[in-house]
Motif scaffolding. Structure first.
Motif, PDB file in Angstrom:
ATOM      1  N   SER A  52       9.036  12.634  -7.857  1.00  0.00           N
ATOM      2  CA  SER A  52      10.269  11.866  -7.888  1.00  0.00           C
ATOM      3  C   SER A  52      11.381  12.861  -8.186  1.00  0.00           C
TER       4      SER A  52
ATOM      5  N   ASN B   3      15.807   8.750  -9.273  1.00  0.00           N
ATOM      6  CA  ASN B   3      15.345   8.311  -7.966  1.00  0.00           C
ATOM      7  C   ASN B   3      16.072   7.065  -7.433  1.00  0.00           C
TER       8      ASN B   3
ATOM      9  N   THR C 206      14.533   5.217  -4.565  1.00  0.00           N
ATOM     10  CA  THR C 206      13.268   4.529  -4.855  1.00  0.00           C
ATOM     11  C   THR C 206      12.158   4.873  -3.866  1.00  0.00           C
ATOM     12  N   MET C 207      12.112   6.139  -3.494  1.00  0.00           N
ATOM     13  CA  MET C 207      11.049   6.641  -2.617  1.00  0.00           C
ATOM     14  C   MET C 207      10.402   7.840  -3.308  1.00  0.00           C
ATOM     15  N   TYR C 208       9.121   8.037  -3.044  1.00  0.00           N
ATOM     16  CA  TYR C 208       8.345   9.100  -3.676  1.00  0.00           C
ATOM     17  C   TYR C 208       7.601   9.866  -2.587  1.00  0.00           C
ATOM     18  N   ASP C 209       7.138  11.075  -2.912  1.00  0.00           N
ATOM     19  CA  ASP C 209       6.385  11.851  -1.933  1.00  0.00           C
ATOM     20  C   ASP C 209       5.456  12.808  -2.647  1.00  0.00           C
TER      21      ASP C 209
ATOM     22  N   ILE D 258      14.385  13.559   0.786  1.00  0.00           N
ATOM     23  CA  ILE D 258      14.670  12.141   0.525  1.00  0.00           C
ATOM     24  C   ILE D 258      15.950  12.009  -0.293  1.00  0.00           C
TER      25      ILE D 258
END
Length: 142
Positions: A32, A50, A53-56, A65
């Motif tokens: 995050s 974040n 609200t996206m994660y990788d 992102i």
């Protein structure tokens, strides 16, 4: 929360994007990020976690992102690279900036985006960094 990965941070359009390990899934780290804004609390994203609200599972992807989110939602125009003079010492982030022949700094601990800088003026970036390093070294000896 795991420590903030200041060494992987990226300055982008007036923001500093700071990744961190959000968690683990099947031995894969999920990343995050948090943001600092050069205009501080004037930006709704300053010290936010974040907002996309996206994660990788890669640092490069989480930085991308964050950049895309900033591009779509930017709320000020940057006046330069406020974060270009940033240093990491003992996992602490130190941002040094000059204004009217005086040096100031912001100091962030490894776990938090709360500025813990002392209200002190310096005549040079070197003097500022030396003072902060001595303080951190002294704290770690205790």
């Amino acid at each position: 929360m795991n420590r903030l990965l200041y060494e992987s941070s990226v300055s982008y359009k007036g923001y500093l994007i700071i990744p961190f390990v959000f968690g683990k899934v099947d031995d894969y780290e999920i990343y995050s990020y948090k943001l600092l804004a050069e205009v501080g609390h004037k930006s709704r994203f300053h010290a936010s976690e974040n907002p996309a609200t996206m994660y990788d599972n890669s640092i490069i992807s989480i930085l991308d992102i964050a950049k895309e989110h900033i591009d779509v939602n930017i709320d000020f125009v940057s006046q330069g690279d406020f974060f270009k003079s940033r240093y990491i010492y003992r996992h602490n982030l130190i941002i040094v900036y000059q204004k009217n022949a005086r040096c100031y700094y912001d100091h962030y601990a490894p776990e938090s985006l709360t500025n813990i800088a002392a209200p002190k003026l310096f005549s040079s970036p070197y003097e500022c960094l030396n003072w902060v390093q001595k303080g951190l070294d002294g704290r770690n000896k205790s």
